[in-house]
Enzyme design. Structure first.
Site, PDB file in Angstrom:
ATOM      1  N   LYS B 133      -8.298  -8.967   5.107  1.00 35.45           N
ATOM      2  CA  LYS B 133      -7.181  -8.949   6.050  1.00 35.45           C
ATOM      3  C   LYS B 133      -7.412 -10.028   7.100  1.00 35.45           C
ATOM      4  CE  LYS B 133      -4.843  -5.472   8.969  1.00 35.45           C
ATOM      5  NZ  LYS B 133      -4.884  -4.047   9.380  1.00 35.45           N
ATOM      6  N   SER B 217      -0.630  -2.003   8.494  1.00 36.50           N
ATOM      7  CA  SER B 217      -0.674  -3.420   8.757  1.00 36.50           C
ATOM      8  C   SER B 217      -1.500  -4.202   7.747  1.00 36.50           C
ATOM      9  CB  SER B 217      -1.221  -3.662  10.172  1.00 36.50           C
ATOM     10  OG  SER B 217      -2.561  -3.213  10.261  1.00 36.50           O
ATOM     11  N   SER B 241      -3.084   1.946   8.707  1.00 38.28           N
ATOM     12  CA  SER B 241      -2.925   0.566   8.243  1.00 38.28           C
ATOM     13  C   SER B 241      -3.660   0.221   6.956  1.00 38.28           C
ATOM     14  CB  SER B 241      -3.345  -0.406   9.349  1.00 38.28           C
ATOM     15  OG  SER B 241      -2.358  -0.439  10.356  1.00 38.28           O
TER      16      SER B 241
END
Lengths: 571, 571
Positions: B133, B217, B241
């Protein structure tokens, strides 16, 4: 009681503590003043006790439980002896807030009955009297935490169903383990000072030298255990509150990392402040007693009862590994390495503490352990961060609780009043600063692997607990020696080393100082006043290294004792 | 670049991502719009790959490392195949922020050389491509975290020596383990939304149904792994997330408790907020791959590098004990008990999720596990507390970082702007509220011991991850199904169950609703639009139960798959 002043309410409470002591145990004549009678430990307090009572109360927690869990001593006899000695202790140094001997003896009777019925103890602490700092709620008695405004309330709330009925999680677990609860010990209102002073019991004096402080905030625990009015008890530590009283009273005490002992349901100061957390730790007369108490609580699986406790049972493998390292050392090939921090770059310790450090250094060297100098990141930065954390709410929480009775704040309290509160962004930034400091310190610790010769970084750091032995009132000007441990969330065990000796610990003239506070503290040293004050040191380990540090502290404490006895014989 | 608008800067960055993909892997013609081409997984993406590339990229992380650590596959071949597929994935759903295939192939070459020289792998992840990420710093590439204002900076700071040189602790450890880093995946600016949308890559679509979101996310991770452009990667989770992207993409993903994976040196949103901490967790195509990644990181002893990581190595004893319980169950005498939470008292899940729950319930029942209903304390209270935590700084941190480029905030972001900041006392009180809620929930969990028949409380709770399968843009109106886990700091593993099926999951008319948002979400359900969307569920365990939950998720995931295949055959 409405309309009474804080002074009247405090006086009333103070008298009620004394009145809770059975008449037969109360002194008929006033105790001589401290100027005439400094040391009330040992033979002084023994004169009021039977030989049997002395035998019981001078046995450590491990020794007591060996006898009570095997049926050799009854819980009632042990409890009565300890209650008697605690009653004397309180009258000598003001160390109790709550006295509930009757309930204790009743509990002890139930334990004896259980043993008689089942031929086995109820748990590993069967029949062991355990003292508690006055933050833990015990049914039937009050918790004032030193605040006059908490008298007759539950944590300051007049109407609360929990009042006098609720018990803290630690208390529940201690009962499960078979411990006998019989008293709660004095604390400074606010908890945020290294001396134990409040508007109820006034001041908790040091049993070894009643001109001095017993330390704080677990000062009642320190004084009571020093007088053997308790074999061991539980205090709390947010900036040194278990360790200062341990060091000042010649005791062992541990500040574990956050998440091992259950704080759930205990009263606290500035509750919810989440950057440096107060933790519970035991104090006792021997290191093995700390281990007994610590391990016993873990056996209750507090992680299923307290959401902040980590699922970390006692790690016997780490204990074993540490014992292995010690054993290897006894064969002359040490694989243990320690660092010594003579001073923190801010304040040079007084002669008794400097000598204590040299004693430990000699001991380590004689045992052929590697000893290196500790040259850590700035401790001033640690103090700056911790000070901002403790003052983040601008003193609002403490001001509120003092305000309940309009009592004045003791000047020793390290939290300012009426400051501006920090906001969310400022607190978050402070937390990042804290984490960065932790990282810096961690990285420094790692680098020592290059010079220990063991292939590992140092196993522990020896350092002062305070710049002085048990402190003179109003003179605790530098708490940095303990606070950095809380900021780092490290494990630290205090162990006794020596006592201030006016004949040996003579003031050393100095022309240069590390800081202003260094000069102030240097000038405070008075060999005559400090004479006889216990001087303990810290053994600091990394985060969550309780098993290792307790094991090392037992070993080191023993070796240091041998060394000092040897020196004593030679002198 | 000075004077450029956020739009221009975002466009430039978007183009530079595409340009970092080798020309040979770029599509020559635009991809058909989502209306015509919903599902780009499976045979669609396979058409651009060789059979060998398909074989490699459709092998899970465990399978790959079995081959790369034994020298059967080279790191270079694996890396090239995965990079190729990642390049395609990005062009199909916008899932990458950084592309550094050349550096990856160079690293892979070094790994192959190491293997050739030493006849052994460098570590357990030798030659495994791992995606990250875009919060993790990797040398040579940027970290924007979706903020236009971070382009060309280090976390928004124009002058910082760390820029393009610094690596996050996790990255350092992954390299030690032999992993190959090759890309960073898309996130929403602020990280505080369940959809992945920002002013750089615009929107990360769901590969199974490009009308829908890939979640957030860690939405780039979810989409990339769903397309097998990565066998596994690391996301972060502060409110769901890791889990939403896992559930929305038919993947496994774990939200561990705070203190297991090293966050040190990673970029974050609202850094320093200390009540609900974002944690790192892996996402992958199989449960065993999660375990591989999780265990590998722990083998690096991150607790000596990250001050917030707990000294908790992989607890093989807990894994063993859990496998023992599973084995016992296979013999027909189950000693496992699960709770099912059909809804949280606030929002009823859509038909695909309700069916997924029934499927799991059937599976558990057929395996003769005890299944009870989960009747927890109010989840609304959990949402209220979490919402106040996330908004404690009044949105100041996010506003600041958006303000660097003056870019607008996506409407999906759940943190309000321009609110009043909370002060220290309010934050402390909120923290106490949180702790009390954790205690309440813990006590409830304990009570289930009375009804499971195993002598223990339930071993896990099955519940939705969201009210819907992979969500339609702008329709993620209720994040409570994941956020309560963060508030409690519990372990949660998402596992795939089924897909929305317009023929089966028909809307159920309802007259009564649990809440206003329940009605809104009920009305949002559109079987046509949702058709094909993955529907995963959570298996929630207690705090720090990662070993147990990963082991159970592997077992349950397998059994559920068998069950659904069986149903498919029958229908």
């Amino acid at each position: 009681m409405t309309g009474s002043t804080w002074k009247e309410l405090g006086d009333l409470k103070r008298r009620s503590i004394l009145e809770a002591i059975p008449a037969k145990w109360r002194f008929q004549h006033p105790v001589a003043p401290a100027e005439e009678l400094r040391d009330v430990t040992g033979s002084y307090i023994q004169q009021f006790l039977t030989p049997r009572e002395i035998e019981i109360t001078e046995t450590d927690a491990v020794g007591i439980t060996e006898r009570t869990t095997s049926g050799n001593w009854t819980a009632v006899e042990v409890t009565e002896a300890v209650c008697h000695r605690a009653a004397l202790a309180h009258q000598l140094v003001n160390c109790l807030h709550e006295v509930f001997f009757d309930a204790a003896i009743e509990d002890a009777r139930r334990l004896d009955a259980y043993f008689a019925d089942h031929k086995k103890p109820i748990g590993p602490l069967h029949g062991l009297p355990v003292s508690l700092k006055d933050q833990f709620h015990v049914k039937g008695v009050e918790t004032t935490m030193g605040y006059v405004g908490w008298i007759g309330t539950f944590q300051g709330k007049k109407v609360d169903l929990k009042r006098a009925t609720f018990e803290s999680e630690l208390v529940r677990e201690l009962r499960n383990l078979g411990a006998v609860l019989y008293c709660k010990t004095s604390v400074p209102a606010s908890l945020m000072t290294g001396e134990t002073v409040n508007n109820i019991i006034s001041y908790t004096w040091n049993p070894k030298n009643r001109l001095l402080s017993s330390g704080g905030s677990s000062g009642g625990e320190g004084a009571l255990i020093a007088l053997r009015g308790s074999p061991g008890g539980f205090g709390t530590d947010i900036g040194g509150s278990v360790r200062a009283p341990s060091a000042f009273n010649g005791l062992f005490g541990i500040r574990p990392s956050v998440g091992r002992m259950p704080y759930e349901g205990a009263a606290n100061s500035i509750d919810g402040q989440n950057l440096i957390l107060s933790v519970i730790g035991p104090l006792a007369t021997t290191a093995r007693s700390l281990t007994l108490l610590f391990k016993a609580v873990l056996s209750q699986q507090p992680w299923y009862r307290d959401p902040l406790v980590l699922e970390l049972p006692w790690r016997a493998d780490i204990e074993e590994r540490t014992r292995g390292l010690i054993k290897q050392s006894l064969n002359g090939s040490s694989s243990l390495a320690f660092a010594i921090m003579h001073h923190d770059g801010i304040v040079q310790p007084h002669p008794p503490i400097a000598r204590a450090i040299e004693l430990v250094k000699q001991t380590l060297t004689q045992l052929s352990h590697k000893v290196i100098e500790w040259k850590p990141p700035s401790h001033q930065l640690a103090i700056d961060i911790a000070t901002r954390v403790f003052n983040a709410d601008g003193g609002a929480d403490i001001a509120y609780h003092l305000g309940l009775s309009k009592e004045p704040k003791a000047p020793q309290v390290i939290v300012s009043g009426e400051l501006l509160q920090m906001n969310a962004q400022e607190i978050a930034a402070l937390n990042v600063e804290k984490r960065q400091y932790q990282k810096l310190y961690m990285d420094y610790w790692n680098t020592t692997a290059e010079i220990t010769g063991t292939g590992r970084p140092v196993d522990g750091v020896i350092c002062p607990c305070a710049p002085h032995a048990a402190v003179m009132p109003y003179q605790y000007a530098h708490t940095g020696y303990t606070t950095f441990v809380n900021l780092l969330d490290y494990t630290s065990v205090v162990f006794p080393v020596t006592h201030a000796d006016k004949n040996v610990d003579v003031p050393q003239p100095r022309a240069e100082f590390l800081s202003e506070v260094d000069k102030v503290i240097h000038e405070q040293y008075d060999p005559e006043a400090y004479d006889g004050a216990p001087a303990g040191l810290q053994l600091v380990g990394r985060r969550l290294e309780e098993e290792k540090m307790l094991t090392l502290a037992e070993y080191l404490g023993g070796e240091v004792k041998l060394m000092t006895c040897h020196e004593l014989k030679q002198s």
